[in-house]
Design a protein around this motif. Structure first.
Motif: not given
Length: 468
Positions: A175, A178, A262, A265-266, A377-378, A381-382
């Protein structure tokens, strides 16, 4: 009488040295230790934490009673070095608690006979794993770096921190990579996990340094003299990280464009979840965290500070008293507990209905997939996805299913004392919000059955306490 330590929260600096040095591609570590220390760290622990069968670049001197009781370990160290020396392989000798207890200091012997072999006193008895990792990273720089002035590579970023034995490291590292790539940064080094010894001298040429963990890495980053950013948790920290990195790399426009993308999308799943019916549960969720400082602080920052959930406690395990942690779990009964295997054991001992989510080592858990981040950010969400799915599971568990076995019900009406009713209400309030009705009904049924079985007509606080 001395204080009894229920469980160790962190490993020793010996583990830290092994997990740090073995991450380097061209290093072979000699552990001046009994064979059991090798088996524990090099095989069992690595297999249960990082899903690595064993460390190929770790060899023990295999100390025996003879070396520990009389002769010392110099001779067995020399024999091990002779077997392992090879072109292109840097040997590092690391002390263990056992070799430190008999005063084995091989610095002089190595200087005289094996000047290319380096000795690292791990201070296994005096430091924990985070202190050990911090010192090991600085030692590598002091030993294998150089004193030439930096030649900064504009637009480059190096990451300091990922080593063996760090929870969720592959996914969180992916992450951070990314995010760096998203604003156009050039990844120079991931140190030490994707590096070799000759990369150490190049770290100071990075335009920006990103430190993955709060627990260690900052001491080295400060020595390098470059701008330093901390890997982020949650929405606010990640947005600030993107802006700060863009400013430092002189890529402000790219950072703004990436952040806008971001959000579309993310981060879109967070917006969708926030607008959905499950968002009404968020303020009712009570959670606790017992993890390394990075994760304990990050979970509180995101879930409590940004999502509005109730953080009952957040403990840095390097400083936590596990007996007090166990007591706090029992008293506060969080709906979710982010923690280690010891915390999962506490939940089982207490017969708690708390949902456990792994958030730290030690623990028999595989964290090699890149799709389970906590950072950035990922990660936001997770984490939210995990919680919402767990809430749906809890709802499923309270469905009125057509079970094969009948549930025993009281044969007659049972009276309740006012004190027992008051206690029941207090007990139900501590249960997860969405399960309070079912939880209260079940407690009431068990208490009334116990009352009848004991030949009594009224539920008392004492009887109610016996079924909880």
């Amino acid at each position: 009488m001395g204080k009894t330590i229920r469980d160790e929260s962190t490993a020793s600096a010996y583990w830290a040295a092994v997990n740090t040095f073995c991450s380097l591609q061209d290093v072979h570590v000699i552990a001046d230790a009994p064979v059991g220390c090798y088996n524990l760290v090099g095989v069992a622990v690595i297999d249960y934490t990082d899903a690595v069968p064993y460390l190929e670049n770790l060899t023990p001197t295999s100390l025996t009673e003879k070396e520990i009781a009389s002769s010392g370990s110099s001779e067995i160290v020399r024999q091990t070095i002779e077997k392992l020396q090879a072109p292109g392989r840097q040997l590092i000798l690391v002390s263990s608690a056992e070799s430190e207890m008999i005063g084995s200091d091989h610095e002089r012997m190595l200087t005289m006979k094996y000047p290319d072999v380096r000795f690292f006193p791990s201070n296994s008895l005096g430091e924990n794993e985070w202190q050990g990792r911090d010192r090991a990273l600085v030692w590598l720089n002091d030993t294998f770096g150089n004193n030439t002035p930096p030649s900064v590579k504009i637009g480059s970023v190096s990451i300091i921190g990922p080593t063996y034995g760090c929870f969720n490291s592959p996914s969180d590292l992916a992450e951070i990579k990314r995010l760096i790539a998203g604003i156009g940064g050039e990844l120079l080094h991931v140190y030490p996990f994707e590096s070799s010894l000759h990369d150490i001298a190049d770290l100071k040429n990075s335009d920006v340094i990103v430190v993955m963990y709060h627990e260690f890495g900052h001491a080295l980053a400060e020595k390098l003299g470059r701008p330093v950013l901390q890997a982020p948790f949650g929405l606010g920290e990640t947005e600030q990280f993107i802006h700060d990195l863009g400013r430092l790399l002189k890529k402000e426009d790219e950072a703004d464009a990436f952040l806008l993308k971001e959000k579309k999308t993310t981060l879109k799943p967070i917006w969708d979840l926030w607008r959905g019916p499950q968002a009404e549960w968020f303020p009712t969720i009570r959670f606790g965290a017992t993890a390394a400082k990075t994760y304990a602080l990050g979970l509180e920052t995101f879930l409590s500070g940004e999502m509005g959930m109730q953080c009952l406690f957040s403990h840095n395990t390097a400083e936590a008293d596990n007996t007090l942690v166990r007591n706090e779990i029992q008293q506060k009964q969080p709906q979710f507990l982010f923690g280690r295997i010891v915390d999962k054991i506490y939940l089982a001992e207490l017969d708690s209905k708390t949902r456990f989510i792994p958030a730290g080592f030690p623990g028999p858990i595989v964290r090699r997939a890149l799709g389970t981040p906590f950072m950035g950010h990922s990660g936001a969400v997770y984490l939210l996805q995990e919680i919402v799915n767990a809430l749906y599971d809890m709802l499923f568990n309270f469905l009125p299913l057509n079970r094969r076995t009948a549930v025993e019900e009281p044969a007659q009406k049972v009276a309740w004392s006012s004190e027992a009713n008051a206690l029941l209400n207090e007990m139900v309030k501590k249960a997860p919000f969405i399960s309070q009705i079912s939880y209260g009904r079940e407690l009431k049924r068990k208490a009334e059955l116990l009352t009848l079985k004991q030949g009594k007509e009224c539920v008392t606080p004492e009887l109610l306490g016996m079924v909880n």
